[in-house]
Every structure is written in structure tokens, then in C-alpha cells.
Design an enzyme around this catalytic site. Structure first.
Site, PDB file in Angstrom:
ATOM      1  N   TYR A 178      -2.417  -0.656  10.663  1.00 55.70           N
ATOM      2  CA  TYR A 178      -2.200  -1.588   9.410  1.00 55.70           C
ATOM      3  C   TYR A 178      -1.083  -0.775   9.137  1.00 55.70           C
ATOM      4  O   TYR A 178      -0.521  -2.214   8.582  1.00 55.70           O
ATOM      5  CB  TYR A 178      -3.189  -1.315   8.532  1.00 55.70           C
ATOM      6  CG  TYR A 178      -3.680  -1.314   7.381  1.00 55.70           C
ATOM      7  CD1 TYR A 178      -3.417  -2.451   6.356  1.00 55.70           C
ATOM      8  CD2 TYR A 178      -3.800  -0.465   6.058  1.00 55.70           C
ATOM      9  CE1 TYR A 178      -2.911  -2.899   5.731  1.00 55.70           C
ATOM     10  CE2 TYR A 178      -3.143  -0.430   4.964  1.00 55.70           C
ATOM     11  CZ  TYR A 178      -3.619  -1.833   4.283  1.00 55.70           C
ATOM     12  OH  TYR A 178      -3.079  -1.699   3.475  1.00 55.70           O
ATOM     13  N   THR A 192       0.547  -1.484  -0.225  1.00 47.16           N
ATOM     14  CA  THR A 192      -0.180  -0.386   0.282  1.00 47.16           C
ATOM     15  C   THR A 192       0.329   1.351   0.183  1.00 47.16           C
ATOM     16  O   THR A 192       1.677   0.716   0.518  1.00 47.16           O
ATOM     17  CB  THR A 192      -0.975  -0.166   1.172  1.00 47.16           C
ATOM     18  OG1 THR A 192      -1.554   1.052   1.480  1.00 47.16           O
ATOM     19  CG2 THR A 192      -0.287  -0.006   2.835  1.00 47.16           C
ATOM     20  N   ASP A 193       1.092   2.459  -0.359  1.00 46.89           N
ATOM     21  CA  ASP A 193       1.085   3.619  -0.538  1.00 46.89           C
ATOM     22  C   ASP A 193       0.831   4.165   0.925  1.00 46.89           C
ATOM     23  O   ASP A 193       1.352   5.420   1.297  1.00 46.89           O
ATOM     24  CB  ASP A 193       0.397   4.592  -1.278  1.00 46.89           C
ATOM     25  CG  ASP A 193      -1.281   4.941  -1.090  1.00 46.89           C
ATOM     26  OD1 ASP A 193      -2.055   3.957   0.050  1.00 46.89           O
ATOM     27  OD2 ASP A 193      -1.999   5.729  -1.816  1.00 46.89           O
ATOM     28  N   GLU A 194       0.051   3.894   2.097  1.00 43.32           N
ATOM     29  CA  GLU A 194       0.665   4.266   2.846  1.00 43.32           C
ATOM     30  C   GLU A 194       1.298   3.748   4.023  1.00 43.32           C
ATOM     31  O   GLU A 194       1.333   4.507   5.408  1.00 43.32           O
ATOM     32  CB  GLU A 194      -1.053   3.793   3.681  1.00 43.32           C
ATOM     33  CG  GLU A 194      -2.525   3.811   3.026  1.00 43.32           C
ATOM     34  CD  GLU A 194      -3.733   3.091   4.403  1.00 43.32           C
ATOM     35  OE1 GLU A 194      -3.131   2.802   4.794  1.00 43.32           O
ATOM     36  OE2 GLU A 194      -4.737   2.938   3.413  1.00 43.32           O
ATOM     37  N   LYS A 225       1.804  -3.537   7.383  1.00 41.69           N
ATOM     38  CA  LYS A 225       2.366  -3.740   5.792  1.00 41.69           C
ATOM     39  C   LYS A 225       4.100  -2.970   5.521  1.00 41.69           C
ATOM     40  O   LYS A 225       4.609  -3.968   4.830  1.00 41.69           O
ATOM     41  CB  LYS A 225       1.690  -2.674   5.129  1.00 41.69           C
ATOM     42  CG  LYS A 225       0.132  -3.560   4.817  1.00 41.69           C
ATOM     43  CD  LYS A 225       0.335  -4.560   3.998  1.00 41.69           C
ATOM     44  CE  LYS A 225      -0.210  -5.018   2.704  1.00 41.69           C
ATOM     45  NZ  LYS A 225      -0.152  -5.843   2.413  1.00 41.69           N
TER      46      LYS A 225
HETATM   47  P1  NAD Z   1      -9.836  -7.594   1.354  1.00 38.66           P
HETATM   48  O1  NAD Z   1      -9.269  -7.840   3.244  1.00 38.66           O
HETATM   49  O2  NAD Z   1     -10.934  -7.033   0.998  1.00 38.66           O
HETATM   50  O3  NAD Z   1      -9.320  -9.591   1.624  1.00 38.66           O
HETATM   51  C1  NAD Z   1      -8.274  -9.693   2.104  1.00 38.66           C
HETATM   52  C2  NAD Z   1      -8.052 -11.355   1.635  1.00 38.66           C
HETATM   53  O4  NAD Z   1      -6.959 -12.013   2.557  1.00 38.66           O
HETATM   54  C3  NAD Z   1      -9.555 -11.824   2.588  1.00 38.66           C
HETATM   55  O5  NAD Z   1     -10.128 -12.929   1.240  1.00 38.66           O
HETATM   56  C4  NAD Z   1      -8.871 -12.449   3.064  1.00 38.66           C
HETATM   57  O6  NAD Z   1     -10.117 -14.298   3.349  1.00 38.66           O
HETATM   58  C5  NAD Z   1      -7.534 -12.856   3.607  1.00 38.66           C
HETATM   59  N1  NAD Z   1      -6.558 -13.008   4.337  1.00 38.66           N
HETATM   60  C6  NAD Z   1      -6.249 -12.111   5.345  1.00 38.66           C
HETATM   61  N2  NAD Z   1      -6.020 -13.377   6.398  1.00 38.66           N
HETATM   62  C7  NAD Z   1      -5.161 -14.270   6.300  1.00 38.66           C
HETATM   63  C8  NAD Z   1      -5.030 -15.094   5.631  1.00 38.66           C
HETATM   64  N3  NAD Z   1      -4.096 -15.573   7.477  1.00 38.66           N
HETATM   65  N4  NAD Z   1      -4.167 -16.187   5.108  1.00 38.66           N
HETATM   66  C9  NAD Z   1      -4.965 -15.826   3.986  1.00 38.66           C
HETATM   67  N5  NAD Z   1      -5.647 -15.686   3.876  1.00 38.66           N
HETATM   68  C10 NAD Z   1      -5.716 -14.595   4.639  1.00 38.66           C
HETATM   69  O7  NAD Z   1      -8.389  -6.884   1.189  1.00 38.66           O
HETATM   70  P2  NAD Z   1      -7.723  -6.563  -0.038  1.00 38.66           P
HETATM   71  O8  NAD Z   1      -8.717  -4.791  -0.226  1.00 38.66           O
HETATM   72  O9  NAD Z   1      -8.708  -6.978  -1.451  1.00 38.66           O
HETATM   73  O10 NAD Z   1      -6.608  -6.082   0.182  1.00 38.66           O
HETATM   74  C11 NAD Z   1      -5.412  -6.618  -0.911  1.00 38.66           C
HETATM   75  C12 NAD Z   1      -4.073  -6.637  -0.789  1.00 38.66           C
HETATM   76  O11 NAD Z   1      -3.836  -5.384  -0.949  1.00 38.66           O
HETATM   77  C13 NAD Z   1      -3.850  -5.957   1.190  1.00 38.66           C
HETATM   78  O12 NAD Z   1      -3.005  -7.155   1.063  1.00 38.66           O
HETATM   79  C14 NAD Z   1      -3.497  -4.846   1.239  1.00 38.66           C
HETATM   80  O13 NAD Z   1      -3.407  -4.480   2.044  1.00 38.66           O
HETATM   81  C15 NAD Z   1      -3.678  -4.590  -0.273  1.00 38.66           C
HETATM   82  N6  NAD Z   1      -3.549  -2.777  -0.213  1.00 38.66           N
HETATM   83  C16 NAD Z   1      -4.954  -2.521  -1.029  1.00 38.66           C
HETATM   84  C17 NAD Z   1      -5.886  -1.705  -0.788  1.00 38.66           C
HETATM   85  C18 NAD Z   1      -7.282  -1.114  -0.699  1.00 38.66           C
HETATM   86  O14 NAD Z   1      -7.248  -0.050  -1.339  1.00 38.66           O
HETATM   87  N7  NAD Z   1      -8.302  -2.155  -1.176  1.00 38.66           N
HETATM   88  C19 NAD Z   1      -5.414  -0.450  -1.595  1.00 38.66           C
HETATM   89  C20 NAD Z   1      -3.188  -0.666  -1.301  1.00 38.66           C
HETATM   90  C21 NAD Z   1      -3.211  -1.658  -0.530  1.00 38.66           C
HETATM   91  P1  TYD Z   2     -10.330   3.512   3.907  1.00 36.22           P
HETATM   92  O1  TYD Z   2     -11.806   3.549   2.579  1.00 36.22           O
HETATM   93  O2  TYD Z   2     -11.069   3.423   5.074  1.00 36.22           O
HETATM   94  O3  TYD Z   2      -9.528   3.536   3.764  1.00 36.22           O
HETATM   95  P2  TYD Z   2      -7.928   4.289   4.129  1.00 36.22           P
HETATM   96  O4  TYD Z   2      -7.905   4.014   5.058  1.00 36.22           O
HETATM   97  O5  TYD Z   2      -7.324   3.066   3.608  1.00 36.22           O
HETATM   98  O6  TYD Z   2      -7.776   4.867   3.539  1.00 36.22           O
HETATM   99  O7  TYD Z   2     -10.779   5.486   3.751  1.00 36.22           O
HETATM  100  C1  TYD Z   2     -11.376   5.971   2.823  1.00 36.22           C
HETATM  101  C2  TYD Z   2     -10.793   7.506   3.949  1.00 36.22           C
HETATM  102  O8  TYD Z   2     -12.141   7.659   4.371  1.00 36.22           O
HETATM  103  C3  TYD Z   2     -10.670   8.078   4.634  1.00 36.22           C
HETATM  104  O9  TYD Z   2      -9.561   8.833   4.774  1.00 36.22           O
HETATM  105  C4  TYD Z   2     -11.017   7.499   5.816  1.00 36.22           C
HETATM  106  C5  TYD Z   2     -12.849   7.911   5.245  1.00 36.22           C
HETATM  107  N1  TYD Z   2     -13.511   7.302   6.035  1.00 36.22           N
HETATM  108  C6  TYD Z   2     -14.983   8.047   5.909  1.00 36.22           C
HETATM  109  O10 TYD Z   2     -14.577   9.254   6.011  1.00 36.22           O
HETATM  110  N2  TYD Z   2     -15.758   7.158   6.994  1.00 36.22           N
HETATM  111  C7  TYD Z   2     -15.740   5.641   6.777  1.00 36.22           C
HETATM  112  O11 TYD Z   2     -17.269   5.368   7.361  1.00 36.22           O
HETATM  113  C8  TYD Z   2     -14.809   5.025   6.257  1.00 36.22           C
HETATM  114  C9  TYD Z   2     -15.059   3.655   6.381  1.00 36.22           C
HETATM  115  C10 TYD Z   2     -13.577   6.018   5.711  1.00 36.22           C
END
Ligand code: NAD
Ligand code: TYD
Length: 355
Positions: free
Chosen positions: A158, A133-135, A162
Site C-alpha cells: 500500500y 499518507t504518512d506511511e 502511494k
Molecule cells: P476508502 O478506501 O474509504 O475509499 C476509497 C474510495 O475510492 C472508495 O469510494 C472507492 O470506491 C474509490 N475507488 C477505489 N478505486 C477506484 C478507482 N479505480 N476509480 C474510482 N474510484 C475508486 O479510502 P479513504 O480512507 O477515504 O482514503 C482516501 C484517500 O486518503 C486514499 O488515497 C488514502 O490513501 C488516503 N489516506 C487515507 C488515510 C486514512 O486514515 N483513511 C490516511 C492517509 C491517507
Molecule cells: P489500520 O486502521 O489498518 O490503519 P494503518 O494500518 O493504515 O495504520 O490500523 C491501525 C493500527 O491498528 C495498525 O497499527 C494496525 C492495528 N490493527 C490492529 O491491531 N487490529 C486490527 O484488527 C486492525 C484492522 C488494525
């Protein structure tokens, strides 16, 4: 036929990626290892169950025996590692799972790859893509962008977990020569996203006339990346990326949270008409207590992946958000199953008494 192990393939990005790869890469066999936590939903991929190129294994990436068996018995050639605890708010209320899955789980996968791949002299032909993630870069002010060279400054449990996993992945490249690559992407949106995240939460609540919680002043900025663009980027990194490198992936689409929420309200008013009270959906917005340590702005400079691999985001936010809203409107059963389960308790703990 090459064998690709995807971890976390039943989550949001993972399930979009599994589908993308089976559609676009006829010469791969794909194994999806997923623990099915609250965020993993096997229904996301139920139509693939009969595909002979697809195998689902329910299991934990922290399970050393299972992971090693999969690597050696299935002849895994490449890994795309999505499995993680992914929600910042949950990491604030309970960080332990984040340390276990995101750090130890990644370490466990790296160890299996080291033992099986390097033991068999397959360091050149294999690939380990770590999705991050960019975080990890922390929080930006009004100006500037995250580049691959930006120093790490994670600020939530989180992002710290990461960041730790990113460092382990890099260490395995430098120390052992494991063929790893890391991608750091911005906030994804699109079909199958769990409704704890901003966009699906707001779509669901606004559709049903529920209050729309906006943290703080609503002016935090995220760079929104459509999930299909992200999947295409990862597949290009897998095919053409240079081992040992990191690639930033962004949507070129910075928005304040309040702009995102307003846009969703307006589109739903247009599609569904006003609320029964004759008010518009913006009237549901409530500014609530801010998230602890809330990062102000994320923005990605994706020049490197554009110049080296020829990837750019294709989806503009206005089209992507409409497609996403349509998907949630068309898949009300999918979302109802979630919000009627353990999500209820999560939602009340997170949002009740938060004014
Ligand atoms: P998500 O939370 O939707 O899905 C996570 C998946 O991992 C689920 O299917 C869960 O069952 C599985 N999982 C969790 N713990 C596990 C374990 N111990 N063993 C096997 N499986 C396990 O997540 P996402 O949003 O699809 O994100 C996927 C990846 O991308 C993550 O690594 C996250 O850090 C990264 N990422 C996500 C975003 C975003 O905007 N969603 C942005 C940047 C990076
Ligand atoms: P989120 O979807 O949780 O992603 P991330 O924290 O990884 O960026 O949140 C996106 C942005 O929206 C973040 O600035 C927090 C804000 N947010 C709200 O304002 N209300 C909400 O209920 C949630 C879940 C997030």
C-alpha cells in the site's frame, strides 16, 4: 462557478470532504468520480442526489476515455484525488489492485490534467491536490516526527503504491509545470469509515460482544486525525497552498493501539452497560498474530501547514472518539449493511485462525 472533480468521493474521507465542500463553498460545482469498490458507498451521500451543484459519476480513474471526457466536457478547474485502494492488510494479501488504482489511476488523472489544462493554457488557474499518507515515510522509533523533508521509505505494498503516485505527481509539476500539490496525512477516524480499519472494527465488535483483535503487542503508535479536521486542511491547501509543495497533516494525537482499544471499550461500557456475562469489554481483547512488516510508529510534524496556511487540528482525541462512537451507534443500519455483505468473507479470511 468553478468545477471541482473529487475522485473516490464515496469512500470514508471523500464523502466527508464532498459534504464539507458543498456546505462551505457555495460557488463550486462538484463532480464525484467513484468506481464504487467494496469501500465506496453511495448511501454516504444519498441526501445530496437532488443538489444541482452535485454530480455523481460511477467510473474508474483508470478509464482513460472517461477521465479525459470529464476533464474537457465538464470544464474541471481543480481535482482533489482521494480514490485509492487504502487498506494495508488487503495490500499484503493482494497487491495487484493497489498498483493498478493507486499508481496507474493517478498517472491517468495526471495525463488528463496535462492534456486538457496545459493544452488550453490553464496551468496557472487550475489545481491538482493529491491526497496521500504518512506511511510513505516508513516507520519511526520512539522518537522523531515525519517532516515534509523526511526521506521516503515505504514498507507495505500500500505505502509503496502511494509513494509511487506521490513521485509521479511531483514529476508532473517539475517536468510539465502541472499545478500539483500533495498532502500526506496521518490515520483518520470519524463517521463513514469502513469497518476493516482499527477504530470502526473495534467499535462494531465491542458493541456486539465479539473478540477484539489487537495485532502483535498492541504498542504500535498512530497519530489520530479527526476526519473533519482533515477536510478543513485539504480545503485550505486547495485555496492557499503553494503549487509544487507538500503539506503534512497530523492530529497531534499519538496513541498506542491498545490505548485506543481500551478507550473504546470503556466508553461503550459506560454507554451500553457491561456485557451479558457481566464482564467489561476489555475482556474481549485478544492479542493476535502481527501484521507482516507492521510499521511501529507514525507521527507527523505539522508545523509547515500551521505556519504557512494557519491550519491546526481542532478536535482532541477524547472528544473525537466519543463523537465517532455515537455516530456508529446511531447508524447501525449503515454498518449492518456492510458487515452482512462481502465483509463477512473478508473478516473470516483475515481473522479466523489468527491467534
Ligand atoms: P476508502 O478506501 O474509504 O475509499 C476509497 C474510495 O475510492 C472508495 O469510494 C472507492 O470506491 C474509490 N475507488 C477505489 N478505486 C477506484 C478507482 N479505480 N476509480 C474510482 N474510484 C475508486 O479510502 P479513504 O480512507 O477515504 O482514503 C482516501 C484517500 O486518503 C486514499 O488515497 C488514502 O490513501 C488516503 N489516506 C487515507 C488515510 C486514512 O486514515 N483513511 C490516511 C492517509 C491517507
Ligand atoms: P489500520 O486502521 O489498518 O490503519 P494503518 O494500518 O493504515 O495504520 O490500523 C491501525 C493500527 O491498528 C495498525 O497499527 C494496525 C492495528 N490493527 C490492529 O491491531 N487490529 C486490527 O484488527 C486492525 C484492522 C488494525
Amino acid at each position: 462557478m468553478r468545477c471541482l472533480l473529487v475522485t473516490g468521493g464515496c469512500g470514508f474521507i471523500g464523502s466527508n470532504f464532498v459534504r464539507f465542500m458543498l456546505e462551505h463553498e457555495p460557488a463550486i460545482r462538484l463532480i464525484n468520480l467513484d468506481k464504487l469498490t467494496y469501500a465506496g458507498n453511495p448511501k454516504n451521500l444519498s441526501d445530496l442526489e437532488t443538489d444541482p451543484r452535485y454530480l455523481f459519476i460511477k467510473g474508474d480513474i483508470c478509464d482513460q476515455k472517461l477521465v479525459k471526457e470529464i476533464f474537457s466536457d465538464e470544464g474541471v478547474d481543480a481535482v482533489v484525488h482521494f480514490a485509492a485502494e487504502s487498506h494495508v492488510d488487503r495490500s499484503i494479501s493482494g497487491p495487484a489492485e493497489f498498483i493498478q488504482t493507486n499508481i496507474f489511476g493517478t498517472f491517468n488523472l495526471l495525463e488528463a490534467a496535462r492534456e486538457v489544462w496545459l493544452g488550453a493554457g490553464r496551468g496557472k488557474t487550475s489545481r491538482f491536490i493529491h491526497v496521500s499518507t504518512d506511511e510513505v515515510y516508513g516507520s519511526l522509533g520512539e522518537k522523531g516526527y515525519f517532516k515534509e523533508t523526511t526521506s521516503y521509505d515505504p514498507r507495505s505494498p500500500y505505502s509503496a503504491s502511494k509513494a509511487s503516485s506521490d513521485h509521479l505527481v511531483s514529476a508532473y509539476f517539475h517536468t510539465y509545470g502541472l499545478p500539483t500539490l500533495t498532502t500526506n496525512c496521518s490515520n483518520n477516524y470519524g463517521p463513514f469509515q469502513f469497518p476493516e480499519k482499527l477504530i470502526p472494527l473495534i467499535i462494531h465488535n465491542a458493541r456486539h460482544g465479539k473478540e477484539l483483535p489487537v495485532y502483535g503487542d498492541g504498542k504500535n503508535v498512530r497519530d489520530w486525525l479527526f476526519v473533519a479536521d482533515h477536510c478543513r486542511a485539504i480545503s485550505m491547501v486547495l485555496k492557499k497552498g503553494t503549487v509544487g509543495e507538500t503539506y503534512n497533516i497530523g492530529g497531534n494525537s499519538e496513541k498506542q493501539n491498545i490505548e485506543v482499544v481500551d478507550t473504546i471499550c470503556d466508553i461503550l461500557d459506560e454507554k451500553l452497560g457491561l456485557l451479558p456475562s457481566s464482564k467489561d469489554r476489555r475482556s474481549l481483547i485478544r492479542f493476535v498474530r502481527d501484521r507482516a512488516g507492521h510499521d511501529r510508529r507514525y507521527a507527523i510534524d505539522a508545523t509547515k501547514i500551521k505556519e504557512e496556511l494557519g491550519w491546526e487540528p481542532e478536535m482532541d482525541f477524547e472528544t473525537g472518539i466519543r463523537q465517532t462512537i455515537d455516530w456508529y451507534l446511531d447508524n447501525s443500519e449503515w454498518i449492518a449493511d456492510i458487515v452482512n455483505g462481502s465483509y463477512r468473507q473478508y473478516y473470516s479470511e483475515m481473522y479466523e485462525n489468527r491467534s
